[in-house]
Design an enzyme around this catalytic site. Structure first.
Site, PDB file in Angstrom:
ATOM      1  N   LYS A 104       0.827  -1.229   0.000  1.00 24.91           N
ATOM      2  CA  LYS A 104       0.000   0.000   0.000  1.00 24.91           C
ATOM      3  C   LYS A 104       0.847   1.258   0.000  1.00 24.91           C
ATOM      4  O   LYS A 104       0.448   2.277  -0.552  1.00 24.91           O
ATOM      5  CB  LYS A 104      -0.968   0.013   1.186  1.00 24.91           C
ATOM      6  CG  LYS A 104      -0.311  -0.042   2.557  1.00 24.91           C
ATOM      7  CD  LYS A 104      -0.376  -1.413   3.139  1.00 24.91           C
ATOM      8  CE  LYS A 104       0.497  -1.537   4.363  1.00 24.91           C
ATOM      9  NZ  LYS A 104       0.451  -2.830   4.973  1.00 24.91           N
ATOM     10  N   ASP A 200      -0.436   3.944   7.898  1.00 22.73           N
ATOM     11  CA  ASP A 200      -0.891   2.789   7.121  1.00 22.73           C
ATOM     12  C   ASP A 200      -2.330   3.025   6.641  1.00 22.73           C
ATOM     13  O   ASP A 200      -2.657   2.795   5.470  1.00 22.73           O
ATOM     14  CB  ASP A 200      -0.802   1.548   8.020  1.00 22.73           C
ATOM     15  CG  ASP A 200      -1.364   0.298   7.391  1.00 22.73           C
ATOM     16  OD1 ASP A 200      -0.641  -0.349   6.615  1.00 22.73           O
ATOM     17  OD2 ASP A 200      -2.531  -0.037   7.673  1.00 22.73           O
ATOM     18  N   LYS A 204      -3.939   3.537   2.757  1.00 24.50           N
ATOM     19  CA  LYS A 204      -5.052   2.724   2.257  1.00 24.50           C
ATOM     20  C   LYS A 204      -6.227   3.584   1.807  1.00 24.50           C
ATOM     21  O   LYS A 204      -6.852   3.305   0.786  1.00 24.50           O
ATOM     22  CB  LYS A 204      -5.478   1.718   3.330  1.00 24.50           C
ATOM     23  CG  LYS A 204      -4.413   0.642   3.581  1.00 24.50           C
ATOM     24  CD  LYS A 204      -4.743  -0.169   4.825  1.00 24.50           C
ATOM     25  CE  LYS A 204      -3.741  -1.300   5.050  1.00 24.50           C
ATOM     26  NZ  LYS A 204      -3.918  -1.944   6.368  1.00 24.50           N
TER      27      LYS A 204
HETATM   28  N1  HSE Z   1      -0.417  -3.424   9.642  1.00 19.38           N
HETATM   29  C1  HSE Z   1      -1.669  -3.581   8.954  1.00 19.38           C
HETATM   30  C2  HSE Z   1      -2.807  -3.608   9.954  1.00 19.38           C
HETATM   31  C3  HSE Z   1      -1.764  -4.844   8.144  1.00 19.38           C
HETATM   32  O1  HSE Z   1      -2.591  -3.663  11.169  1.00 19.38           O
HETATM   33  O2  HSE Z   1      -3.944  -3.550   9.509  1.00 19.38           O
HETATM   34  C4  HSE Z   1      -1.175  -4.729   6.790  1.00 19.38           C
HETATM   35  O3  HSE Z   1      -1.869  -3.817   5.997  1.00 19.38           O
END
Ligand code: HSE
Length: 439
Positions: A104, A200, A204
């Site tokens: 991502k 993260d 996304k």
């Molecule tokens: N580290 C991410 C999460 C998983 O905890 O959702 C991989 O995208």
């Protein structure tokens, strides 16, 4: 296409191990899985223990050897991180190989470059595993929901933080203690910053926005707030007021600013801890699960729910992408009709609105003196800036002070910031202790 479809794997960590395990055990899966053959696997260190038993002759420390192997038709990139992953994806495309990736971070920042390279080379780049782990959300946004005017995509798209928030809510546990447990259980990385700081989730939601609204967005401009500053007391107060706290990622069309057809489509994106009413479909999403709510016209609301991380779920999405490529190639006996990564040839320009224009409800907690007129003065500051209060509650009043919690109606971030500045200047207010979003 005659014969097997050769798969080259870049990376044999958690996800790579999950993919290899499926490819080595095709029994009772779709017949096409039996036509996939793991040709070569690039690893960082030949002597490290493997998550899955593999013929050692498949292993190499040279990713280029995997990409350039003539028997490899599809390159699977599950190394993660920006480099060398981005360069290896581009190298594979240049070699005429289709690519499947769970990355991502690369796609959110370099998706357009990769999509254009893939279109020029007439290969596929598929990314189902990049968002939501095992939840099918990429292909639905690209294809199944394509006829809709999407107004909003919102969701819980980080499993680590959702696990932490769920335990904080259920046990009244403190953030630091739950994070430590999550690390010991393997749910959180030793360096948890990408998860707990919301980075993260921001990667996304940038990807989901690109697919939902049909144009690339500037990842670096997504306002992002994580959960590392969240205090248990706010989770508790939210609960008493009928809300759960979730790390929510939101992308929405600013409908009231519909541009001329040539103007960029104005979008608002954000990631922040947010109060979610307990009867909202996202409120019941707990633990490492993810859920994405898509709102569009004419579909209404559709929710995608399931395991958002982990070897098995993520490998499930990776192998589905490999099968898509294998299936199309087989049907067309050649490279087939190219539907690269994000259909970039028909993208439109999108622009992110100034963060001051983002409109939502807010939850704020002030520390104040317990004195006559405090609530009135706080309310006055909001009213003078046209910020309408939905509820205002005082908790824990004593000689030592009090806490005032306010939930507003929907207002712009700019109005809210002006009101907060005025309130913090009141002599009886000692500080703004928390500021969260509210659905
Ligand atoms: N580290 C991410 C999460 C998983 O905890 O959702 C991989 O995208």
């Amino acid at each position: 296409m005659a014969g097997k479809v050769g798969v080259g794997l870049l990376g044999l960590g958690t996800v790579g191990g999950g993919v290899a395990s499926i490819l080595q055990n095709p029994s009772e899966r779709h017949p096409l899985v039996g036509e996939l053959e793991l040709i070569r696997v690039a690893v960082r260190d030949l002597n490290r223990p493997r998550p899955v038993a593999l013929d050692e002759s498949l292993l190499t420390t040279d990713p280029s050897a995997v990409i350039q192997d003539p028997a490899v038709d599809v390159v699977v990139e599950v190394i993660g991180g920006l480099e060398p992953a981005r360069s290896l994806i581009l190298q594979a495309i240049a070699a005429g190989k289709s690519v499947v990736t769970a990355n991502k971070a690369v796609i959110a920042r370099h998706g357009q470059e990769i999509a254009e390279a893939a279109a020029a080379a007439r290969v596929y780049v598929l990314i189902e595993a990049a968002v939501g782990g095992g939840i099918p959300i990429i292909e639905p946004l690209k294809q199944s929901l394509g006829g809709n005017r999407i107004n909003r995509v919102s969701g819980i798209i980080n499993g680590t933080t959702n696990y932490i928030l769920t335990r904080m809510a259920e046990e009244g546990a403190a953030y630091d203690a739950v994070l430590k447990d999550a690390q010991e259980l393997g749910y959180a990385e030793a360096d948890p910053a990408a998860d707990v700081d919301g980075l993260d989730a921001a990667d996304k939601i940038a990807i989901l926005a690109t697919l939902a609204f049909g144009g690339s967005v500037d990842r670096s401009a997504v306002p992002t707030d994580g959960i590392s500053g969240l205090q248990g007391v706010d989770v508790d107060y939210a609960n008493q007021l009928g809300y759960g706290v979730k790390l929510l990622a939101v992308a929405e069309r600013m409908a009231e600013r519909m541009p001329n057809s040539d103007d960029p489509l104005p979008l608002s994106l954000r990631v922040q801890p947010t109060l979610v009413p307990k009867d909202h479909p996202l409120a019941g999403v707990n633990g490492v699960n993810n859920a994405i709510l898509v709102e569009g016209d004419p579909i209404g609301r559709v929710m995608f729910y399931g395991p958002g991380a982990g070897a098995g779920p993520t490998a499930s999405a990776v192998v589905a992408d490999i099968l898509n490529i294998a299936g199309i190639r087989k049907a067309s006996d050649g490279p087939g009709k190219v539907d690269p990564l994000l259909a970039a040839s028909s993208w439109r320009p999108c622009s992110l609105v100034d963060s001051g224009d983002i409109r939502q409800r807010h939850y704020v907690r002030f520390k104040t003196k317990d004195a006559p007129g405090v609530i009135g003065n706080v309310g006055g500051c909001f009213g003078q800036r046209n910020v309408s209060i939905q509820s205002i509650v005082q908790f824990n009043a004593s000689d030592a002070g009090a806490e005032i919690v306010v939930i507003t109606h929907e207002v712009s971030q700019r109005q809210m910031n002006e009101a907060l500045e005025a309130i913090q200047a009141l002599p009886e207010v000692s500080g703004l202790a928390a500021h969260l979003g509210c659905l």
